[in-house]
Design an enzyme around this catalytic site. Structure first.
Site, PDB file in Angstrom:
ATOM      1  N   GLY A 267     -18.036   4.916  12.967  1.00  0.00           N
ATOM      2  CA  GLY A 267     -17.574   3.538  12.752  1.00  0.00           C
ATOM      3  C   GLY A 267     -16.087   3.378  12.994  1.00  0.00           C
TER       4      GLY A 267
ATOM      5  N   GLY B 236       0.803  -1.224   0.000  1.00  0.00           N
ATOM      6  CA  GLY B 236       0.000   0.000   0.000  1.00  0.00           C
ATOM      7  C   GLY B 236       0.833   1.271   0.000  1.00  0.00           C
TER       8      GLY B 236
ATOM      9  N   GLN C 239     -14.619   9.929  12.214  1.00  0.00           N
ATOM     10  CA  GLN C 239     -15.409   9.149  11.255  1.00  0.00           C
ATOM     11  C   GLN C 239     -16.275   8.146  12.008  1.00  0.00           C
ATOM     12  OE1 GLN C 239     -15.865   9.300   7.857  1.00  0.00           O
ATOM     13  NE2 GLN C 239     -17.388   7.726   8.315  1.00  0.00           N
TER      14      GLN C 239
ATOM     15  N   TYR D 120      -9.983   4.160  15.491  1.00  0.00           N
ATOM     16  CA  TYR D 120      -9.019   4.640  14.485  1.00  0.00           C
ATOM     17  C   TYR D 120      -8.881   6.164  14.552  1.00  0.00           C
ATOM     18  CZ  TYR D 120      -6.990   5.011   9.724  1.00  0.00           C
ATOM     19  OH  TYR D 120      -6.190   5.278   8.636  1.00  0.00           O
TER      20      TYR D 120
ATOM     21  N   LYS E 211      -5.433   8.126  15.422  1.00  0.00           N
ATOM     22  CA  LYS E 211      -4.825   9.010  14.422  1.00  0.00           C
ATOM     23  C   LYS E 211      -4.780  10.459  14.905  1.00  0.00           C
ATOM     24  CE  LYS E 211      -3.812   5.983  11.215  1.00  0.00           C
ATOM     25  NZ  LYS E 211      -2.415   5.742  10.820  1.00  0.00           N
TER      26      LYS E 211
END
Ligand SMILES: NC(=O)c1ccc[n+]([C@@H]2O[C@H](COP(=O)([O-])OP(=O)(O)OC[C@H]3O[C@@H](n4cnc5c(N)ncnc54)[C@H](OP(=O)(O)O)[C@@H]3O)[C@@H](O)[C@H]2O)c1
Length: 241
Positions: free
Chosen positions: A143, A13, A141, A147, A151
């Site tokens: 859901g 990635g 965000q 995360y 972050k």
């Protein structure tokens, strides 16, 4: 002599694009990964970049991994904290395990990797720490409480450490990618991607891993010596800070 760069999650990635771009810019590069041996092997075969397996969530493994890379390539001048995972769930369904795995990798992993390279950078009076955060750490965000928290934590870490590193010639910066075309994003339901995500991106497309890699190459360079504690948003105009 070439500087040495270590890219965590550097075999797939965005991380793979970063490893390759740094190599092309003349750095000696080591790419870390967690468990996908086949991807790592294919990556080394294709690029010639050596890979090193350990989990950034494990402090002792990071200390040992840094030692191995430094024995092979020399002192680490540039650390790119790119390794990251998602364990998405709406908060009322999120398990403590989903919370912990994401915090351990995406936030504590950044501590675990930066801590062992920091003393050497201070001694040598040069260093570049580049943290790959996320647009979802900036705006939050649904859901992704785990995360987004991790972050956002990376951004606070970046700003605090930038202040500590400044007099020692170490810059610490973050990049917040928007939606980039990697496995992580391709895992999103096609319908959700087309109908809900793409319409939110003013440039009308996903970003490419190489577009993030070019930001890293710039921040790693001597030309970026006056830039520290900053965040580059690379999100196609989706969110302005
Ligand atoms: N893709 C996006 O749209 C996007 C947007 C914003 C931010 N980001 C951030 O950009 C970074 C890269 O994302 P990506 O989409 O390129 O991810 P990816 O394609 O899923 O690749 C993740 C890489 O991280 C490694 N990794 C995962 N957990 C690890 C651990 N505990 N220790 C060491 N390595 C580990 C993986 O190793 P294995 O191959 O062994 O699994 C792999 O090399 C992440 O921090 C992500 O949060 C991505």
């Amino acid at each position: 002599m070439s500087r040495v760069a270590l890219v965590t999650g550097g075999t797939r990635g965005i991380g793979a694009a970063i490893s390759i771009a740094l190599k092309n810019a003349g750095y000696k590069v080591a790419a870390n990964y967690a468990g996908n041996d086949a991807a790592a092997e294919a990556f080394t075969k294709e690029t010639g970049i050596p890979t090193y397996k350990w989990s950034v969530a494990d402090y002792d493994a990071c200390v040992d991994g840094v030692r191995r890379v430094e024995t092979d390539l020399g002192p680490i001048d540039i650390l790119v904290n790119n390794a990251g995972i998602t364990r998405d769930a709406m908060f009322h369904k999120m398990t403590p395990q989903q919370w912990k795995e994401v915090i351990d990798t995406n936030l504590t992993g950044v501590f675990n990797m930066t801590h062992p390279v920091w003393p050497g950078m201070r001694e040598r009076k040069f260093g570049r720490v580049i943290n790959i955060s996320s647009i979802n750490g900036q705006k939050g965000q649904a859901g992704q409480a785990n995360y987004s928290a991790a972050k956002a934590g990376d951004l606070g870490f970046t700003k605090a450490l930038a202040q500590e590193g400044a007099r020692a010639g170490i810059t610490v910066n973050a990049i917040c990618p928007g939606y980039i075309a990697t496995e992580m994003v391709k895992a999103i339901d096609e319908k959700v991607l087309k109908e809900r995500i793409l319409p939110q991106i003013p440039v009308g497309r996903l970003g490419e891993p190489e577009e993030i890699a070019r930001c890293v190459v710039f921040l790693a360079s001597d030309d970026a010596g006056f830039i520290t504690g900053s965040t580059i948003s690379a999100n196609g105009g989706q969110y302005f800070v």
